[in-house]
Structure formats: structure tokens, C-alpha cells
Design a protein around this motif. Structure first.
Motif, PDB file in Angstrom:
ATOM      1  N   ALA A  44      24.027  20.510  83.956  1.00  0.00           N
ATOM      2  CA  ALA A  44      24.451  19.117  83.858  1.00  0.00           C
ATOM      3  C   ALA A  44      23.482  18.324  82.992  1.00  0.00           C
ATOM      4  CB  ALA A  44      24.534  18.496  85.247  1.00  0.00           C
ATOM      5  N   GLY A  45      24.045  17.485  82.132  1.00  0.00           N
ATOM      6  CA  GLY A  45      23.255  16.631  81.263  1.00  0.00           C
ATOM      7  C   GLY A  45      22.956  17.214  79.902  1.00  0.00           C
ATOM      8  N   LEU A  46      23.235  18.508  79.701  1.00  0.00           N
ATOM      9  CA  LEU A  46      22.979  19.138  78.407  1.00  0.00           C
ATOM     10  C   LEU A  46      24.226  19.058  77.531  1.00  0.00           C
ATOM     11  CD1 LEU A  46      20.850  22.294  79.245  1.00  0.00           C
ATOM     12  CD2 LEU A  46      20.169  19.895  79.063  1.00  0.00           C
ATOM     13  N   LEU A  47      24.021  19.304  76.240  1.00  0.00           N
ATOM     14  CA  LEU A  47      25.137  19.281  75.302  1.00  0.00           C
ATOM     15  C   LEU A  47      26.189  20.308  75.692  1.00  0.00           C
ATOM     16  CD1 LEU A  47      23.089  19.006  71.979  1.00  0.00           C
ATOM     17  CD2 LEU A  47      24.561  17.227  72.953  1.00  0.00           C
ATOM     18  N   ALA A  48      27.433  19.936  75.527  1.00  0.00           N
ATOM     19  CA  ALA A  48      28.543  20.823  75.879  1.00  0.00           C
ATOM     20  C   ALA A  48      28.810  21.792  74.740  1.00  0.00           C
ATOM     21  CB  ALA A  48      29.786  20.013  76.215  1.00  0.00           C
ATOM     22  N   ASP A  49      27.857  22.697  74.542  1.00  0.00           N
ATOM     23  CA  ASP A  49      28.001  23.827  73.624  1.00  0.00           C
ATOM     24  C   ASP A  49      28.239  25.046  74.495  1.00  0.00           C
ATOM     25  OD1 ASP A  49      27.365  21.987  71.694  1.00  0.00           O
ATOM     26  OD2 ASP A  49      25.474  22.911  71.099  1.00  0.00           O
ATOM     27  N   ILE A  50      29.475  25.538  74.519  1.00  0.00           N
ATOM     28  CA  ILE A  50      29.873  26.568  75.481  1.00  0.00           C
ATOM     29  C   ILE A  50      30.735  27.599  74.771  1.00  0.00           C
ATOM     30  CG2 ILE A  50      31.078  27.024  77.656  1.00  0.00           C
ATOM     31  CD1 ILE A  50      30.645  24.025  78.335  1.00  0.00           C
ATOM     32  N   ILE A  51      30.459  28.876  75.034  1.00  0.00           N
ATOM     33  CA  ILE A  51      31.286  29.940  74.470  1.00  0.00           C
ATOM     34  C   ILE A  51      31.782  30.835  75.597  1.00  0.00           C
ATOM     35  CG2 ILE A  51      29.994  29.879  72.315  1.00  0.00           C
ATOM     36  CD1 ILE A  51      28.747  32.592  73.134  1.00  0.00           C
ATOM     37  N   ALA A  52      32.780  31.656  75.288  1.00  0.00           N
ATOM     38  CA  ALA A  52      33.306  32.603  76.262  1.00  0.00           C
ATOM     39  C   ALA A  52      33.509  33.956  75.600  1.00  0.00           C
ATOM     40  CB  ALA A  52      34.636  32.095  76.841  1.00  0.00           C
ATOM     41  N   VAL A  53      33.129  35.005  76.348  1.00  0.00           N
ATOM     42  CA  VAL A  53      33.284  36.383  75.860  1.00  0.00           C
ATOM     43  C   VAL A  53      33.889  37.224  76.969  1.00  0.00           C
ATOM     44  CG1 VAL A  53      31.321  36.198  74.282  1.00  0.00           C
ATOM     45  CG2 VAL A  53      30.952  37.068  76.607  1.00  0.00           C
ATOM     46  N   PRO A  54      34.568  38.315  76.622  1.00  0.00           N
ATOM     47  CA  PRO A  54      35.086  39.210  77.657  1.00  0.00           C
ATOM     48  C   PRO A  54      33.943  40.011  78.274  1.00  0.00           C
ATOM     49  CG  PRO A  54      35.456  40.156  75.498  1.00  0.00           C
ATOM     50  CD  PRO A  54      34.875  38.787  75.268  1.00  0.00           C
ATOM     51  N   GLY A  55      34.152  40.515  79.485  1.00  0.00           N
ATOM     52  CA  GLY A  55      33.158  41.381  80.083  1.00  0.00           C
ATOM     53  C   GLY A  55      31.912  40.634  80.520  1.00  0.00           C
ATOM     54  N   ASP A  56      30.856  41.406  80.764  1.00  0.00           N
ATOM     55  CA  ASP A  56      29.600  40.877  81.280  1.00  0.00           C
ATOM     56  C   ASP A  56      28.478  41.152  80.277  1.00  0.00           C
ATOM     57  OD1 ASP A  56      27.287  40.215  82.594  1.00  0.00           O
ATOM     58  OD2 ASP A  56      27.577  41.588  84.283  1.00  0.00           O
ATOM     59  N   PRO A  57      28.010  40.123  79.548  1.00  0.00           N
ATOM     60  CA  PRO A  57      26.973  40.358  78.537  1.00  0.00           C
ATOM     61  C   PRO A  57      25.629  40.759  79.108  1.00  0.00           C
ATOM     62  CG  PRO A  57      27.392  38.010  78.797  1.00  0.00           C
ATOM     63  CD  PRO A  57      28.433  38.719  79.605  1.00  0.00           C
ATOM     64  N   THR A  58      25.396  40.540  80.405  1.00  0.00           N
ATOM     65  CA  THR A  58      24.141  40.995  80.995  1.00  0.00           C
ATOM     66  C   THR A  58      24.156  42.500  81.245  1.00  0.00           C
ATOM     67  OG1 THR A  58      24.807  40.633  83.305  1.00  0.00           O
ATOM     68  CG2 THR A  58      23.860  38.759  82.115  1.00  0.00           C
ATOM     69  N   ALA A  59      25.333  43.104  81.160  1.00  0.00           N
ATOM     70  CA  ALA A  59      25.458  44.555  81.289  1.00  0.00           C
ATOM     71  C   ALA A  59      25.732  45.215  79.946  1.00  0.00           C
ATOM     72  CB  ALA A  59      26.576  44.905  82.277  1.00  0.00           C
ATOM     73  N   ASP A  60      26.493  44.534  79.084  1.00  0.00           N
ATOM     74  CA  ASP A  60      26.863  45.075  77.774  1.00  0.00           C
ATOM     75  C   ASP A  60      26.720  43.970  76.738  1.00  0.00           C
ATOM     76  OD1 ASP A  60      27.917  46.225  75.513  1.00  0.00           O
ATOM     77  OD2 ASP A  60      29.938  46.510  76.336  1.00  0.00           O
ATOM     78  N   ILE A  61      25.620  43.971  76.019  1.00  0.00           N
ATOM     79  CA  ILE A  61      25.317  42.884  75.080  1.00  0.00           C
ATOM     80  C   ILE A  61      26.311  42.845  73.928  1.00  0.00           C
ATOM     81  CG2 ILE A  61      23.761  44.141  73.534  1.00  0.00           C
ATOM     82  CD1 ILE A  61      23.146  40.616  74.991  1.00  0.00           C
ATOM     83  N   THR A  62      27.011  43.932  73.663  1.00  0.00           N
ATOM     84  CA  THR A  62      27.913  43.976  72.510  1.00  0.00           C
ATOM     85  C   THR A  62      29.153  43.118  72.704  1.00  0.00           C
ATOM     86  OG1 THR A  62      29.106  45.947  73.256  1.00  0.00           O
ATOM     87  CG2 THR A  62      27.136  46.303  71.921  1.00  0.00           C
ATOM     88  N   VAL A  63      29.444  42.679  73.936  1.00  0.00           N
ATOM     89  CA  VAL A  63      30.618  41.825  74.119  1.00  0.00           C
ATOM     90  C   VAL A  63      30.428  40.484  73.411  1.00  0.00           C
ATOM     91  CG1 VAL A  63      31.217  42.921  76.311  1.00  0.00           C
ATOM     92  CG2 VAL A  63      29.836  40.820  76.326  1.00  0.00           C
ATOM     93  N   LEU A  64      29.191  40.136  73.053  1.00  0.00           N
ATOM     94  CA  LEU A  64      28.948  38.899  72.311  1.00  0.00           C
ATOM     95  C   LEU A  64      29.491  38.973  70.886  1.00  0.00           C
ATOM     96  CD1 LEU A  64      25.323  38.090  73.492  1.00  0.00           C
ATOM     97  CD2 LEU A  64      27.420  36.943  74.182  1.00  0.00           C
ATOM     98  N   GLN A  65      29.884  40.149  70.460  1.00  0.00           N
ATOM     99  CA  GLN A  65      30.499  40.295  69.146  1.00  0.00           C
ATOM    100  C   GLN A  65      32.001  39.988  69.189  1.00  0.00           C
ATOM    101  OE1 GLN A  65      29.340  44.156  67.441  1.00  0.00           O
ATOM    102  NE2 GLN A  65      27.404  44.032  68.548  1.00  0.00           N
ATOM    103  N   ASP A  66      32.501  39.591  70.355  1.00  0.00           N
ATOM    104  CA  ASP A  66      33.924  39.278  70.518  1.00  0.00           C
ATOM    105  C   ASP A  66      34.049  37.924  71.213  1.00  0.00           C
ATOM    106  OD1 ASP A  66      36.669  39.331  70.723  1.00  0.00           O
ATOM    107  OD2 ASP A  66      36.722  40.832  72.331  1.00  0.00           O
ATOM    108  N   VAL A  67      33.693  36.875  70.516  1.00  0.00           N
ATOM    109  CA  VAL A  67      33.732  35.530  71.092  1.00  0.00           C
ATOM    110  C   VAL A  67      35.169  35.027  71.087  1.00  0.00           C
ATOM    111  CG1 VAL A  67      32.974  33.136  70.780  1.00  0.00           C
ATOM    112  CG2 VAL A  67      31.349  35.021  70.452  1.00  0.00           C
ATOM    113  N   ARG A  68      35.671  34.648  72.264  1.00  0.00           N
ATOM    114  CA  ARG A  68      37.071  34.240  72.415  1.00  0.00           C
ATOM    115  C   ARG A  68      37.245  32.719  72.392  1.00  0.00           C
ATOM    116  NH1 ARG A  68      39.691  38.627  75.067  1.00  0.00           N
ATOM    117  NH2 ARG A  68      38.806  40.530  74.168  1.00  0.00           N
ATOM    118  N   PHE A  69      36.195  31.998  72.784  1.00  0.00           N
ATOM    119  CA  PHE A  69      36.301  30.545  72.944  1.00  0.00           C
ATOM    120  C   PHE A  69      34.988  29.912  72.504  1.00  0.00           C
ATOM    121  CE2 PHE A  69      35.233  26.853  75.569  1.00  0.00           C
ATOM    122  CZ  PHE A  69      36.339  26.039  75.440  1.00  0.00           C
TER     123      PHE A  69
END
Length: 411
Positions: A375-400
Motif C-alpha cells: 500500500a502506498g507504492l506506485l501501481a506497477d504490477i505484472i502477472a505471469v503464469p506459474g510460480d516464479p519463485t519455483a521457475d524463474i523462466t515464467v517471467l519470460q511470459d508476461v501476461r499482464f
């Protein structure tokens, strides 16, 4: 206007924890609440489904003014430096900016123009146009022209190996020798909007006639550059592969080392002691196409890149403050998230790699208004499939992608 984002998960990048489900309330350009008890009745609800919400990512080493569409024959041997005028270059940069934003990177440092511009700070102007909403792109912290000695790695004439007098450059355009000139050059960049200063402190891999490990600016010149920048409240980033150049930068008070490929164990320990940041741009060793480069440059790459990977492993283990940066377009614009794969491959946990691209980047910039879902921070938000804490490569598929509270990409 209020928007309620719903998804299956969100990541607390400070702890690395994944929370289920996700509910984030955005009001205007700020995050109003995370997992609010209730949302305003008039809030627009957007259910993104089976994705993970994250703060917008940050690339701390990029050059939007080169690479991208209609770039002749790739970065290593492209003649863009003498073929493109500043107007055409900047128009191309708007495409690169949009590509970068849609890849999930909402804040970048544009680290140093390496082309003739007539003294115009094209990255600063691009950032202003984005801020005004004229074109889509990430927030840009621009360096203006890279500060380089004659014949330094970031001297624009070194990439095409131009003959004498083919491309005359002024101090305003970054070429500066001796203490009086480097002070003047730094003052010029800051006067016209640079928010960070980029310097050439050692030789490079993809420039002709420079030894990657050789220190280029003297200790006195480095001290003068840092003094000018810091008195104006501006941080300094230094291109430095070689150990001597890195140590000289740390002694001079440079805030951040770019690449750091050949640092010794003692120098890594020195960086930890001084709190010097490292932006390793490590995916270059896999992602940079050197097949069309001159044989001498290919030889340098073959020597430096394997050593750079090992240096990064040591820096990670030692606890150096590491931020994510790609050196795009050496890695194509839009492939920025592959740097996070490289950080994990060299020894980071996925959670730490996420911090390198969020909270550590914010710390390097000296800002506290972004890099987390809070709360209070800039609304810079992205969404990716899967869990990036388990598979960092899902960050290569940004959906939102949401930047500043405005949706710029959605399924």
C-alpha cells in the motif's frame, strides 16, 4: 478511479513467499491495499485467473536508443552509429520502449548514449515523452551521454573502427579527457536532465582497440567525475570489466559497477565492504550474437565471458548487492527477463533474483516508491503464469502489465 485486481497468487518479494489468493486494490496510480477486507462498490474488478502478481521489474542497464527494428546486421558490427540521425534513432526507441514495457519492465536506467547527437540527451527526452503519456514505455532514469576518454570503450568511433576525423565529438557528447573536461562533461549531462552518470572505466569486449581489462580513466579523473555527480545528488555507474578499473572505481566512490567480469576475490570483498552495487549483465555470455563480429572481438568474448560467469558466482556467494541489468540490445529488447534466468543459473535462488529486479533495483536508484506490492507504492504490477519463485523462466511470459495504475497489456 479504483481497480481491484484478482488472481490466484501474489509474491512478497521481500520474503519470497507466495500468497494465495491475490487481491490488490489500485486507486489512481497507487496501490491502495493488498488483500483488502472489502473493495469500494464502484471499483472495476478485473479477475486475471491462474496467474501470479508481482511488482513491475527493473532493468538497470539498457540502451533504448540502439537496437530494435531496422537495425543493420546486429549490434556487434552494426553501422547504426553513422547511419542513423537523432530523430530516426529516437523514433525507433519508442518501439523499443514499448517492447520493454510489455516484457514487464516498468523502470529502467538508460545507461549512456554512445552515438553522435549534437549534444541532445535523447534518452532524457524519450523519458519525458513517456512521462507525458505520448508514447508507451517504462520510467527512464537517463544518463545522457556516456563519459569516456578518447579511444575509450564508449567512444562511439570505437565500435565501427572509424578513421580519424570521421566523427568529431564534443565534450557535451561524452568524450572528455583530463579533470577539467570530465567535470565539464558531467555538469553538461546533469544540466540537461541526466539522473545518473555513466562512465567508461575499463576497456570493453565489443569495441575495437580496447583491452577489456585495462583501466581507462586515471584515478584523478574518476575522483573528479564522482565528486561532480555526488555534489549534485546524482549517482555514478561505471562500465568496468577489468579488476584494476573496478578497484579504482570503488576507491573513487562509484556507486555501481556494470559487468565486473574480471574482478578478483579481493575486489569482490572490497565491493561488499563499500556497499558497491554490481549489475553483471550475465546473460550476454549466452545471448549476445558475436558470429558476425570481427575475429578480434570474438576472441575477446571467448576469453571474457566464461570468466565473467565464474566471477558472478563468487559475487553472489560473497553477498555483493546485485541488481538486474541486461545491456539490451546486446540482448534483444523484450528478452530482458532472460537475465533473471542467468542470475539463477549462476547461483541465485529465484527469490533473490526477483529481488535483484525489484527491491535491489529500487535501492540502487535511491527510491522507495516502487519494487514491492504494498500500500502506498506506485501501481506497477505484472502477472505471469506459474510460480516464479519455483521457475524463474515464467517471467519470460508476461501476461499482464499495469504501469502507474494504467493497464498497458492484458490477456
Amino acid at each position: 478511479m479504483s481497480i481491484l485486481l484478482r488472481a490466484d497468487r501474489w509474491v512478497d518479494v521481500d520474503t519470497g513467499e507466495v500468497h494465495k489468493p491475490a487481491s490488490i486494490l489500485v486507486r489512481d496510480n497507487l496501490i491502495a491495499a493488498v488483500d483488502p477486507a472489502e473493495a469500494p462498490a464502484d471499483a472495476q474488478v478485473l479477475d486475471l485467473g491462474d496467474v501470479t502478481l508481482l511488482p513491475g521489474l527493473m532493468d538497470m542497464e539498457i540502451n533504448l536508443l540502439i537496437g530494435g527494428p531496422d537495425t543493420p546486421s546486429g549490434l556487434p558490427n552494426a553501422m547504426h552509429g553513422v547511419q542513423d540521425d537523432p530523430v530516426y534513432r529516437t523514433l525507433r526507441a519508442t518501439v523499443n520502449a514499448r517492447t520493454t514495457l510489455h516484457a514487464g519492465f516498468t523502470t529502467v536506467r538508460n545507461l549512456g548514449l554512445m552515438v553522435k547527437t549534437g549534444g541532445y540527451l535523447l534518452d532524457v527526452d524519450l523519458g519525458r515523452a513517456i512521462e507525458q503519456g505520448w508514447v508507451e514505455g517504462p520510467r527512464i532514469v537517463g544518463a545522457g551521454h556516456a563519459v569516456t576518454p578518447t579511444g575509450g570503450h564508449l567512444d562511439p568511433t570505437m565500435f565501427q573502427r572509424l578513421a580519424p576525423h570521421i566523427m568529431p565529438l564534443s565534450v557535451a557528447e561524452g568524450r572528455a579527457n583530463g579533470v577539467p573536461e570530465v567535470r565539464e562533461c558531467v555538469r553538461y549531462q546533469i544540466k540537461y536532465g541526466a539522473e545518473v552518470i555513466k562512465i567508461s572505466a575499463s576497456g570493453g569486449v565489443m569495441s575495437h582497440g580496447t583491452v577489456a581489462g585495462a583501466q581507462q580513466y586515471s584515478d584523478e579523473e574518476l575522483a573528479a567525475i564522482v565528486d561532480e555527480a555526488h555534489r549534485a545528488g546524482v549517482r555514478v555507474a561505471a562500465h568496468a570489466h577489468g579488476d584494476a578499473g573496478i578497484r579504482a572505481c570503488v576507491r573513487a566512490g562509484v556507486d555501481c559497477i556494470e559487468h565486473g567480469s574480471l574482478a578478483t576475490d579481493d575486489t569482490i570483498a572490497m565491493m561488499v565492504e563499500h556497499g558497491t552495487f554490481l549489475v553483471p549483465t550475465s546473460y550476454l555470455s549466452e545471448g549476445l550474437d558475436v558470429s558476425k563480429a570481427a575475429p578480434a572481438l570474438q576472441k575477446k568474448a571467448a576469453e571474457v565471458f566464461p570468466r565473467a560467469r565464474e566471477t558472478l558466482r563468487k559475487a553472489i556467494a560473497a553477498g555483493v548487492k546485485i541488481a538486474c541489468g541486461t545491456d539490451a540490445p546486446a540482448v534483444p529488447h523484450g528478452d530482458n527477463a532472460k537475465e533473471l534466468w542467468a542470475l539463477v543459473d549462476r547461483g541465485m535462488t529465484p527469490a533473490r533474483a526477483l529481488r535483484a529486479a525489484t527491491v535491489v533495483g529500487a535501492e540502487l536508484l535511491g527510491v522507495d516508491d516502487r519494487g514491492r506490492l504494498a500500500a502506498g507504492l506506485l501501481a506497477d504490477i505484472i502477472a505471469v503464469p506459474g510460480d516464479p519463485t519455483a521457475d524463474i523462466t515464467v517471467l519470460q511470459d508476461v501476461r499482464f502489465v499495469m504501469k502507474d495504475g494504467r493497464i498497458v497489456k492484458q490477456p
